[in-house]
Design a protein around this motif. Structure first.
Motif, mmCIF file in Angstrom:
data_model
loop_
_atom_site.group_PDB
_atom_site.id
_atom_site.type_symbol
_atom_site.label_atom_id
_atom_site.label_comp_id
_atom_site.label_asym_id
_atom_site.label_seq_id
_atom_site.Cartn_x
_atom_site.Cartn_y
_atom_site.Cartn_z
ATOM 1 N N VAL A 127 0.601 -7.413 -11.099
ATOM 2 C CA VAL A 127 0.809 -6.425 -10.052
ATOM 3 C C VAL A 127 0.868 -7.156 -8.715
ATOM 4 O O VAL A 127 0.090 -8.084 -8.462
ATOM 5 N N ASP A 128 1.800 -6.768 -7.861
ATOM 6 C CA ASP A 128 1.936 -7.370 -6.536
ATOM 7 C C ASP A 128 0.793 -6.854 -5.663
ATOM 8 O O ASP A 128 0.862 -5.746 -5.121
ATOM 9 N N LEU A 129 -0.241 -7.651 -5.543
ATOM 10 C CA LEU A 129 -1.436 -7.234 -4.804
ATOM 11 C C LEU A 129 -1.182 -7.118 -3.304
ATOM 12 O O LEU A 129 -1.964 -6.491 -2.589
ATOM 13 N N SER A 130 -0.081 -7.693 -2.816
ATOM 14 C CA SER A 130 0.239 -7.548 -1.391
ATOM 15 C C SER A 130 0.627 -6.110 -1.054
ATOM 16 O O SER A 130 0.702 -5.745 0.112
ATOM 17 N N LEU A 131 0.853 -5.288 -2.079
ATOM 18 C CA LEU A 131 1.189 -3.875 -1.852
ATOM 19 C C LEU A 131 -0.051 -3.010 -1.646
ATOM 20 O O LEU A 131 0.051 -1.796 -1.503
ATOM 21 N N PHE A 132 -1.215 -3.659 -1.642
ATOM 22 C CA PHE A 132 -2.475 -2.962 -1.378
ATOM 23 C C PHE A 132 -3.084 -3.517 -0.099
ATOM 24 O O PHE A 132 -2.962 -4.712 0.190
ATOM 25 N N ASP A 133 -3.763 -2.659 0.661
ATOM 26 C CA ASP A 133 -4.437 -3.138 1.863
ATOM 27 C C ASP A 133 -5.824 -3.665 1.521
ATOM 28 O O ASP A 133 -6.207 -3.690 0.344
ATOM 29 N N GLU A 134 -6.553 -4.074 2.536
ATOM 30 C CA GLU A 134 -7.863 -4.687 2.305
ATOM 31 C C GLU A 134 -8.887 -3.728 1.702
ATOM 32 O O GLU A 134 -9.894 -4.162 1.137
ATOM 33 N N THR A 135 -8.640 -2.422 1.790
ATOM 34 C CA THR A 135 -9.573 -1.452 1.204
ATOM 35 C C THR A 135 -9.182 -1.073 -0.228
ATOM 36 O O THR A 135 -9.875 -0.293 -0.868
ATOM 37 N N GLY A 136 -8.051 -1.608 -0.713
ATOM 38 C CA GLY A 136 -7.600 -1.303 -2.068
ATOM 39 C C GLY A 136 -6.633 -0.138 -2.146
ATOM 40 O O GLY A 136 -6.190 0.235 -3.230
ATOM 41 N N ASP A 137 -6.305 0.448 -0.991
ATOM 42 C CA ASP A 137 -5.324 1.534 -0.956
ATOM 43 C C ASP A 137 -3.916 0.952 -0.879
ATOM 44 O O ASP A 137 -3.725 -0.199 -0.486
ATOM 45 N N VAL A 138 -2.932 1.768 -1.219
ATOM 46 C CA VAL A 138 -1.537 1.324 -1.137
ATOM 47 C C VAL A 138 -1.189 1.027 0.322
ATOM 48 O O VAL A 138 -1.493 1.813 1.222
#
Length: 163
Positions: A127-138
């Protein structure tokens, strides 16, 4: 390709991304089509497991068609038969046409390119983790940007000379 996941966490992250990615893919395709001389038509297509025999596919398709117009007593029998046979997963394609040219885009494959870093049928997807912010939201801006870039890339590489 149906993605394989290495962990439950990867599957859960993909589940969070897939619906918004699909919506953005459709929206960006619409925007590109509005500016393009290509004509687009969406269609549902059945996606079967690789080892499903053609005869089984034909039987299931025929039964599904019969089910549409069958009276209630026959419908129950048809549904019972279908429940014992393999069934396809829904697939979606965009068929682009211009003059005598045709290009088909698998919308799920495009969503996978948005959501995952690499696609290798022999390996679990990342999964492209760059698509999530530092809080784990999209990260909606990043998701929008990546989707727009991939869709623009498709239109930029359509068969020559017209676009």
């Amino acid at each position: 390709m149906k993605p394989k996941f290495a962990t439950l966490e990867a599957w859960q992250r993909a589940e969070i991304l897939m619906q918004p990615a699909f919506i953005r893919v459709i929206d960006n395709l619409r925007k590109q089509l509005d500016q393009s001389s290509w004509k687009g038509t969406y269609r549902d297509v059945p996606v079967w497991k690789d080892d499903t025999p053609e005869a089984v596919k034909a039987t299931v398709t025929q039964l599904q068609e019969q089910l549409q117009t069958a009276p209630p007593d026959q419908a129950a029998e048809i549904q019972q038969t279908l429940s014992q046979l393999p069934s396809p997963h829904p697939g979606y394609e965009l068929c682009l046409e211009q003059d005598d040219r045709q290009v088909t885009i698998d919308l799920w494959e495009l969503c996978y390119k948005v959501c995952f870093n690499q696609q290798d049928d022999s390996q679990p997807v990342e999964v492209d983790l760059s698509l999530f912010d530092e809080t784990g939201d999209v990260d909606w801006n990043r998701l929008d940007d990546k989707t727009k870039q991939l869709v623009e890339q498709i239109f930029a590489t359509l068969p020559s000379g017209i676009e």
